[in-house]
Write a protein that holds these residues in place. Sequence first.
Motif, PDB file in Angstrom:
ATOM      1  N   ALA A 236       0.826  -1.209   0.000  1.00 24.53           N
ATOM      2  CA  ALA A 236       0.000   0.000   0.000  1.00 24.53           C
ATOM      3  C   ALA A 236       0.863   1.263   0.000  1.00 24.53           C
ATOM      4  O   ALA A 236       0.640   2.163  -0.800  1.00 24.53           O
ATOM      5  CB  ALA A 236      -0.932   0.011   1.203  1.00 24.53           C
ATOM      6  N   PHE A 237       1.826   1.334   0.919  1.00 25.19           N
ATOM      7  CA  PHE A 237       2.682   2.514   1.019  1.00 25.19           C
ATOM      8  C   PHE A 237       3.756   2.294   2.063  1.00 25.19           C
ATOM      9  O   PHE A 237       3.756   1.294   2.773  1.00 25.19           O
ATOM     10  CB  PHE A 237       1.883   3.774   1.349  1.00 25.19           C
ATOM     11  CG  PHE A 237       0.950   3.657   2.526  1.00 25.19           C
ATOM     12  CD1 PHE A 237       1.419   3.639   3.828  1.00 25.19           C
ATOM     13  CD2 PHE A 237      -0.422   3.592   2.320  1.00 25.19           C
ATOM     14  CE1 PHE A 237       0.551   3.558   4.911  1.00 25.19           C
ATOM     15  CE2 PHE A 237      -1.303   3.506   3.395  1.00 25.19           C
ATOM     16  CZ  PHE A 237      -0.808   3.492   4.688  1.00 25.19           C
ATOM     17  N   THR A 238       4.655   3.284   2.125  1.00 19.96           N
ATOM     18  CA  THR A 238       5.718   3.308   3.127  1.00 19.96           C
ATOM     19  C   THR A 238       5.552   4.563   3.959  1.00 19.96           C
ATOM     20  O   THR A 238       5.270   5.636   3.428  1.00 19.96           O
ATOM     21  CB  THR A 238       7.105   3.297   2.446  1.00 19.96           C
ATOM     22  OG1 THR A 238       7.238   2.085   1.697  1.00 19.96           O
ATOM     23  CG2 THR A 238       8.229   3.386   3.463  1.00 19.96           C
TER      24      THR A 238
ATOM     25  N   PHE B  26      -5.709   6.998   5.881  1.00 19.31           N
ATOM     26  CA  PHE B  26      -4.533   7.787   6.230  1.00 19.31           C
ATOM     27  C   PHE B  26      -4.642   9.213   5.688  1.00 19.31           C
ATOM     28  O   PHE B  26      -4.263  10.159   6.370  1.00 19.31           O
ATOM     29  CB  PHE B  26      -3.253   7.090   5.742  1.00 19.31           C
ATOM     30  CG  PHE B  26      -2.717   6.102   6.741  1.00 19.31           C
ATOM     31  CD1 PHE B  26      -3.451   4.990   7.111  1.00 19.31           C
ATOM     32  CD2 PHE B  26      -1.481   6.290   7.314  1.00 19.31           C
ATOM     33  CE1 PHE B  26      -2.971   4.088   8.042  1.00 19.31           C
ATOM     34  CE2 PHE B  26      -0.984   5.399   8.251  1.00 19.31           C
ATOM     35  CZ  PHE B  26      -1.729   4.307   8.619  1.00 19.31           C
ATOM     36  N   GLU B  27      -5.149   9.363   4.477  1.00 26.17           N
ATOM     37  CA  GLU B  27      -5.314  10.704   3.922  1.00 26.17           C
ATOM     38  C   GLU B  27      -6.316  11.513   4.735  1.00 26.17           C
ATOM     39  O   GLU B  27      -6.092  12.699   5.015  1.00 26.17           O
ATOM     40  CB  GLU B  27      -5.733  10.608   2.460  1.00 26.17           C
ATOM     41  CG  GLU B  27      -4.608  10.134   1.555  1.00 26.17           C
ATOM     42  CD  GLU B  27      -5.050   9.740   0.157  1.00 26.17           C
ATOM     43  OE1 GLU B  27      -6.247   9.940  -0.182  1.00 26.17           O
ATOM     44  OE2 GLU B  27      -4.213   9.219  -0.604  1.00 26.17           O
TER      45      GLU B  27
ATOM     46  N   GLU C 289       0.923  11.494   6.158  1.00 26.89           N
ATOM     47  CA  GLU C 289       1.626  11.398   4.889  1.00 26.89           C
ATOM     48  C   GLU C 289       2.232  10.022   4.705  1.00 26.89           C
ATOM     49  O   GLU C 289       2.721   9.415   5.661  1.00 26.89           O
ATOM     50  CB  GLU C 289       2.735  12.450   4.817  1.00 26.89           C
ATOM     51  CG  GLU C 289       2.226  13.856   4.695  1.00 26.89           C
ATOM     52  CD  GLU C 289       3.344  14.862   4.465  1.00 26.89           C
ATOM     53  OE1 GLU C 289       4.526  14.470   4.485  1.00 26.89           O
ATOM     54  OE2 GLU C 289       3.017  16.037   4.274  1.00 26.89           O
ATOM     55  N   TYR C 290       2.212   9.564   3.471  1.00 29.17           N
ATOM     56  CA  TYR C 290       2.840   8.292   3.128  1.00 29.17           C
ATOM     57  C   TYR C 290       3.493   8.428   1.764  1.00 29.17           C
ATOM     58  O   TYR C 290       3.246   9.388   1.036  1.00 29.17           O
ATOM     59  CB  TYR C 290       1.825   7.148   3.145  1.00 29.17           C
ATOM     60  CG  TYR C 290       0.700   7.284   2.147  1.00 29.17           C
ATOM     61  CD1 TYR C 290       0.858   6.904   0.818  1.00 29.17           C
ATOM     62  CD2 TYR C 290      -0.540   7.796   2.540  1.00 29.17           C
ATOM     63  CE1 TYR C 290      -0.181   7.031  -0.098  1.00 29.17           C
ATOM     64  CE2 TYR C 290      -1.580   7.919   1.631  1.00 29.17           C
ATOM     65  CZ  TYR C 290      -1.398   7.531   0.322  1.00 29.17           C
ATOM     66  OH  TYR C 290      -2.421   7.653  -0.584  1.00 29.17           O
ATOM     67  N   ALA C 291       4.336   7.468   1.427  1.00 27.12           N
ATOM     68  CA  ALA C 291       5.013   7.463   0.125  1.00 27.12           C
ATOM     69  C   ALA C 291       4.797   6.112  -0.526  1.00 27.12           C
ATOM     70  O   ALA C 291       4.776   5.078   0.154  1.00 27.12           O
ATOM     71  CB  ALA C 291       6.507   7.719   0.320  1.00 27.12           C
ATOM     72  N   VAL C 292       4.623   6.113  -1.836  1.00 31.13           N
ATOM     73  CA  VAL C 292       4.541   4.876  -2.602  1.00 31.13           C
ATOM     74  C   VAL C 292       5.917   4.684  -3.233  1.00 31.13           C
ATOM     75  O   VAL C 292       6.318   5.464  -4.099  1.00 31.13           O
ATOM     76  CB  VAL C 292       3.428   4.940  -3.666  1.00 31.13           C
ATOM     77  CG1 VAL C 292       3.394   3.666  -4.478  1.00 31.13           C
ATOM     78  CG2 VAL C 292       2.082   5.189  -2.985  1.00 31.13           C
TER      79      VAL C 292
ATOM     80  N   ALA D 237      17.109   7.208  -0.767  1.00 34.78           N
ATOM     81  CA  ALA D 237      16.201   7.742  -1.788  1.00 34.78           C
ATOM     82  C   ALA D 237      14.989   8.380  -1.168  1.00 34.78           C
ATOM     83  O   ALA D 237      14.435   7.870  -0.212  1.00 34.78           O
ATOM     84  CB  ALA D 237      15.777   6.615  -2.736  1.00 34.78           C
ATOM     85  N   GLU D 238      14.558   9.509  -1.709  1.00 36.76           N
ATOM     86  CA  GLU D 238      13.387  10.203  -1.199  1.00 36.76           C
ATOM     87  C   GLU D 238      12.193   9.928  -2.093  1.00 36.76           C
ATOM     88  O   GLU D 238      12.105  10.435  -3.204  1.00 36.76           O
ATOM     89  CB  GLU D 238      13.657  11.714  -1.143  1.00 36.76           C
ATOM     90  CG  GLU D 238      14.507  12.125   0.027  1.00 36.76           C
ATOM     91  CD  GLU D 238      13.830  11.895   1.359  1.00 36.76           C
ATOM     92  OE1 GLU D 238      12.626  12.205   1.493  1.00 36.76           O
ATOM     93  OE2 GLU D 238      14.493  11.402   2.274  1.00 36.76           O
ATOM     94  N   PRO D 239      11.244   9.109  -1.641  1.00 37.98           N
ATOM     95  CA  PRO D 239      10.071   8.801  -2.451  1.00 37.98           C
ATOM     96  C   PRO D 239       9.080   9.955  -2.448  1.00 37.98           C
ATOM     97  O   PRO D 239       9.123  10.820  -1.569  1.00 37.98           O
ATOM     98  CB  PRO D 239       9.479   7.582  -1.756  1.00 37.98           C
ATOM     99  CG  PRO D 239       9.937   7.712  -0.342  1.00 37.98           C
ATOM    100  CD  PRO D 239      11.282   8.381  -0.396  1.00 37.98           C
ATOM    101  N   PRO D 240       8.190   9.985  -3.454  1.00 40.48           N
ATOM    102  CA  PRO D 240       7.154  11.023  -3.457  1.00 40.48           C
ATOM    103  C   PRO D 240       6.207  10.861  -2.280  1.00 40.48           C
ATOM    104  O   PRO D 240       5.889   9.747  -1.885  1.00 40.48           O
ATOM    105  CB  PRO D 240       6.434  10.785  -4.784  1.00 40.48           C
ATOM    106  CG  PRO D 240       6.731   9.379  -5.145  1.00 40.48           C
ATOM    107  CD  PRO D 240       8.063   9.049  -4.559  1.00 40.48           C
ATOM    108  N   THR D 241       5.807  11.972  -1.696  1.00 39.19           N
ATOM    109  CA  THR D 241       4.920  11.948  -0.535  1.00 39.19           C
ATOM    110  C   THR D 241       3.516  12.306  -0.952  1.00 39.19           C
ATOM    111  O   THR D 241       3.308  13.119  -1.844  1.00 39.19           O
ATOM    112  CB  THR D 241       5.415  12.956   0.519  1.00 39.19           C
ATOM    113  OG1 THR D 241       6.767  12.622   0.857  1.00 39.19           O
ATOM    114  CG2 THR D 241       4.563  12.929   1.753  1.00 39.19           C
ATOM    115  N   ARG D 242       2.518  11.698  -0.285  1.00 41.09           N
ATOM    116  CA  ARG D 242       1.117  12.022  -0.539  1.00 41.09           C
ATOM    117  C   ARG D 242       0.475  12.508   0.727  1.00 41.09           C
ATOM    118  O   ARG D 242       0.830  12.186   1.783  1.00 41.09           O
ATOM    119  CB  ARG D 242       0.369  10.787  -1.032  1.00 41.09           C
ATOM    120  CG  ARG D 242       0.972  10.366  -2.330  1.00 41.09           C
ATOM    121  CD  ARG D 242       0.171   9.324  -2.967  1.00 41.09           C
ATOM    122  NE  ARG D 242       0.966   8.949  -4.122  1.00 41.09           N
ATOM    123  CZ  ARG D 242       0.525   8.321  -5.163  1.00 41.09           C
ATOM    124  NH1 ARG D 242      -0.695   7.970  -5.226  1.00 41.09           N
ATOM    125  NH2 ARG D 242       1.298   8.020  -6.147  1.00 41.09           N
TER     126      ARG D 242
END
Length: 175
Positions: A40-42, A146-147, A152-155, A170-175
């Motif tokens: 789902a996410f990190t 979570f939203e 915040e989470y990252a995929v 590495a910096e993943p995109p955040t949502r």
Amino acid sequence: MTHELRFLERVRQSVASLPHAPLSLVGLYAERETPREQYAFTLREPFPLVEAQLHRLGFVRNLVSSLKYRDYETPPETTVASWAWYPEGALASDDQLHLALYVGPDRSTTDVYAHWEPSWIRHPVRHYRATEVDAQRGIERVRSLFEEAGIEYAVVPADERIGGDETAGAEPPTR
């Protein structure tokens, strides 16, 4: 509350593999692989902080879950915890959102895997057969929860998530 049950989680992890071999002889199981498509996410937090967030969101630790593992990690990696969320409460819900938590490569992140399935409380046979598991619905639901909570989470792509130390920064995109 969550820290008080960590001991029971460790006991579950220790004993789950013992009945697995005899159960597998008759087509049953005590351990299962977590499929990649359930990712789902990190979260950029260690799992104890994630567990506190899950508790606040109404999730409960699922101590009767089979032990989950990621076999595509070398060596195979087991979950640090299993959590469930029941939309109408544990006794009234026909379905549940099940989460498996895995520690990230540097122990400062937590990978969350999710699926939607029949409630083990209301429909134990349907649940155990695992034929009605819906990864996409579980992922959508946990992301929505979570939203809505402003968490915040990252995929993160699989090769970065479980690729080892070379991708830890590495910096993943955040949502």
